[in-house]
Design a protein around this motif. Sequence first.
Motif, mmCIF file in Angstrom:
data_model
loop_
_atom_site.group_PDB
_atom_site.id
_atom_site.type_symbol
_atom_site.label_atom_id
_atom_site.label_comp_id
_atom_site.label_asym_id
_atom_site.label_seq_id
_atom_site.Cartn_x
_atom_site.Cartn_y
_atom_site.Cartn_z
ATOM 1 N N THR A 292 3.475 4.033 -11.842
ATOM 2 C CA THR A 292 4.748 3.274 -12.384
ATOM 3 C C THR A 292 4.636 1.797 -12.265
ATOM 4 O OG1 THR A 292 5.760 3.101 -10.389
ATOM 5 C CG2 THR A 292 6.400 4.795 -11.742
ATOM 6 N N ALA A 293 3.344 1.143 -11.815
ATOM 7 C CA ALA A 293 3.134 -0.031 -11.666
ATOM 8 C C ALA A 293 2.573 -0.655 -13.215
ATOM 9 C CB ALA A 293 1.736 -0.344 -10.767
ATOM 10 N N ARG A 294 2.297 -1.810 -13.167
ATOM 11 C CA ARG A 294 2.027 -2.619 -14.473
ATOM 12 C C ARG A 294 0.657 -1.862 -14.868
ATOM 13 N NH1 ARG A 294 -1.394 -6.811 -14.747
ATOM 14 N NH2 ARG A 294 -1.076 -7.143 -12.630
ATOM 15 N N GLY A 295 0.600 -1.475 -16.514
ATOM 16 C CA GLY A 295 -0.448 -0.915 -16.833
ATOM 17 C C GLY A 295 -0.605 0.448 -16.905
ATOM 18 N N GLN B 169 3.572 -3.067 0.114
ATOM 19 C CA GLN B 169 3.080 -4.610 0.044
ATOM 20 C C GLN B 169 2.051 -4.533 -1.085
ATOM 21 O OE1 GLN B 169 5.405 -5.356 3.059
ATOM 22 N NE2 GLN B 169 3.965 -6.859 2.401
ATOM 23 N N PHE B 170 2.231 -5.639 -2.078
ATOM 24 C CA PHE B 170 1.103 -5.809 -2.859
ATOM 25 C C PHE B 170 0.674 -7.402 -3.126
ATOM 26 C CE2 PHE B 170 3.895 -2.222 -4.234
ATOM 27 C CZ PHE B 170 3.171 -1.569 -5.129
ATOM 28 N N ASP B 171 -0.645 -7.346 -3.872
ATOM 29 C CA ASP B 171 -1.046 -8.408 -4.289
ATOM 30 C C ASP B 171 -0.087 -9.190 -5.389
ATOM 31 O OD1 ASP B 171 -3.239 -8.287 -2.971
ATOM 32 O OD2 ASP B 171 -4.906 -7.880 -4.186
ATOM 33 N N PRO B 172 -0.442 -10.635 -5.667
ATOM 34 C CA PRO B 172 0.436 -11.174 -6.683
ATOM 35 C C PRO B 172 0.243 -10.324 -7.803
ATOM 36 C CG PRO B 172 -0.926 -12.647 -5.130
ATOM 37 C CD PRO B 172 -1.311 -11.437 -4.911
ATOM 38 N N ASN B 173 1.658 -10.391 -8.354
ATOM 39 C CA ASN B 173 1.849 -9.634 -9.616
ATOM 40 C C ASN B 173 1.229 -8.164 -9.946
ATOM 41 O OD1 ASN B 173 3.532 -11.569 -11.308
ATOM 42 N ND2 ASN B 173 1.685 -12.755 -11.282
ATOM 43 N N GLY C 249 4.550 -7.530 -12.420
ATOM 44 C CA GLY C 249 4.239 -8.811 -13.139
ATOM 45 C C GLY C 249 5.526 -9.822 -13.097
ATOM 46 N N ARG C 250 6.309 -9.697 -12.136
ATOM 47 C CA ARG C 250 7.418 -10.480 -12.253
ATOM 48 C C ARG C 250 7.566 -11.389 -10.814
ATOM 49 N NH1 ARG C 250 12.411 -6.675 -13.382
ATOM 50 N NH2 ARG C 250 13.467 -8.771 -13.357
ATOM 51 N N ASP C 251 6.717 -11.739 -10.443
ATOM 52 C CA ASP C 251 6.517 -12.307 -9.066
ATOM 53 C C ASP C 251 7.218 -13.734 -9.273
ATOM 54 O OD1 ASP C 251 5.209 -10.320 -8.090
ATOM 55 O OD2 ASP C 251 3.680 -11.381 -7.329
ATOM 56 N N VAL D 80 5.802 -15.997 -1.900
ATOM 57 C CA VAL D 80 5.284 -16.259 -3.243
ATOM 58 C C VAL D 80 5.748 -15.206 -4.487
ATOM 59 C CG1 VAL D 80 3.204 -16.808 -1.933
ATOM 60 C CG2 VAL D 80 3.377 -14.378 -3.025
ATOM 61 N N GLY D 81 6.734 -14.432 -3.806
ATOM 62 C CA GLY D 81 7.154 -13.499 -5.242
ATOM 63 C C GLY D 81 6.802 -12.187 -5.315
ATOM 64 N N SER D 82 5.704 -11.854 -4.526
ATOM 65 C CA SER D 82 4.998 -10.449 -4.680
ATOM 66 C C SER D 82 5.836 -9.492 -3.845
ATOM 67 C CB SER D 82 3.593 -10.459 -4.106
ATOM 68 O OG SER D 82 3.543 -10.833 -2.412
ATOM 69 N N ILE D 83 5.699 -8.166 -4.175
ATOM 70 C CA ILE D 83 6.652 -7.077 -3.672
ATOM 71 C C ILE D 83 6.232 -7.142 -2.191
ATOM 72 C CG2 ILE D 83 7.253 -4.565 -3.464
ATOM 73 C CD1 ILE D 83 7.090 -4.727 -6.246
ATOM 74 N N GLY D 84 7.110 -7.233 -1.078
ATOM 75 C CA GLY D 84 6.833 -7.189 0.243
ATOM 76 C C GLY D 84 8.076 -6.455 0.958
ATOM 77 N N ILE D 85 8.088 -4.995 0.973
ATOM 78 C CA ILE D 85 9.064 -4.154 1.470
ATOM 79 C C ILE D 85 8.618 -3.480 2.754
ATOM 80 C CG2 ILE D 85 10.403 -2.287 1.332
ATOM 81 C CD1 ILE D 85 10.364 -2.923 -1.756
ATOM 82 N N TYR D 86 9.331 -3.853 3.932
ATOM 83 C CA TYR D 86 8.935 -3.507 5.405
ATOM 84 C C TYR D 86 10.150 -2.874 6.006
ATOM 85 C CZ TYR D 86 6.576 -3.408 9.604
ATOM 86 O OH TYR D 86 5.980 -2.919 11.052
#
Length: 374
Positions: free
Chosen positions: A88-91, A122-126, A130-132, A145-151
């Motif tokens: 479900t990620a971008r691309g 946890q994700f790299d930027p965008n 892609g909406r960071d 920085v807006g990247s997904i970070g859920i813990y």
Amino acid sequence: MNSLSMRFKLSLSVVLILAFSMGSLSFVAWRSMSSNATESIEHSASSMKETINGRLHDIAQATALETSALLNRNFDITVHLAAILSSTARGATAPNYSRAQIKQMTYDILLASPSASAIYAQFDPNGYDGRDAEFVGDRLYSSEVGSIGIYWVADKGKAIFNHVAFSSQSDATRDENGQRKSEWYLCSKDSVKPCLMEPYLYEITPGNSMLMTSLVTPVVVNGEFRGVAGLDINLPVLQKRLLEQAQTLYGGKTNMFLLSSNNLVLASNQHPEYLGKSLAASDKELFDLLKQNTRDQFIHNDQIITVQPIKVDATQNSWSMVIVTPTAIAYGVVDNLSQSLEQSSITTATNMVILAIILLFIFGVVVSLWIKKS
């Protein structure tokens, strides 16, 4: 007179011959019985020790399989979560989940996983949607920085959300065991493969650090690394399980170790102070023995050392279960039984000799009376 003398000599000769014969027979019987008893005792002791060794091996195997099942069961969670996020990620082919949906999904998974101590995405930027830029400064779903970070952290049947700084994903500073502080993220990022982490100390909240291991699966889209889906198991969880397992084996008198692939101590029933430390530094003698011996069971200095690998399907890394059992404990029953059988054999032989002496005495008395009457 000559007749009496001849009769006496004849009787004495018969007595001496019988005494020699009975003595010889008693000696031969005693030696034969003693030899057979010794062989029987040794054979029985050897068979019993083999049975005990087999039992130790079976227990080590069962314990290893139980730990392997725990790891595989929790690794499956990260594999499936990573597959969902990758698709479900971008691309990718499927539409994105919202960040709120990912947060709720991970929350539900953690509450349904009693052996998990924490879960994260946890994700790299965008790396995901892609909406960071829209989420910079948002602490509900994102890093600074807006990247997904859920813990999410498990706490007494509840799940507590913690904000994770983006910088904690890329800290290459090495700890006392030579492991990068952000190995939980960098391992899968560098290898693009699932990683079973060596134990490490992680600060869950300010002032609250915990020794843990992580089961991490990369989120990959078209061969490109985007982030990780991970699950933590605190070492006290593994320690508790090992203590329960140890109590079923000689009342906890054996020494059980759960070791990582790099021989760091994950759990120990008799040495909890070793947790998270290298076995080489904590117990160098045992470390050297395990390094020198490739057998799954061997005896050294009156100790039976049993080793069983713990396989994890998702990764090539493996842990090991080591059980160190003093022979005095394991073979105590065998030794007691051998001593009892040996004592019984000696008693029987002694009784035979005494009986022979009594019979010889009775015969001597009878002959003496016969001579006198004659």
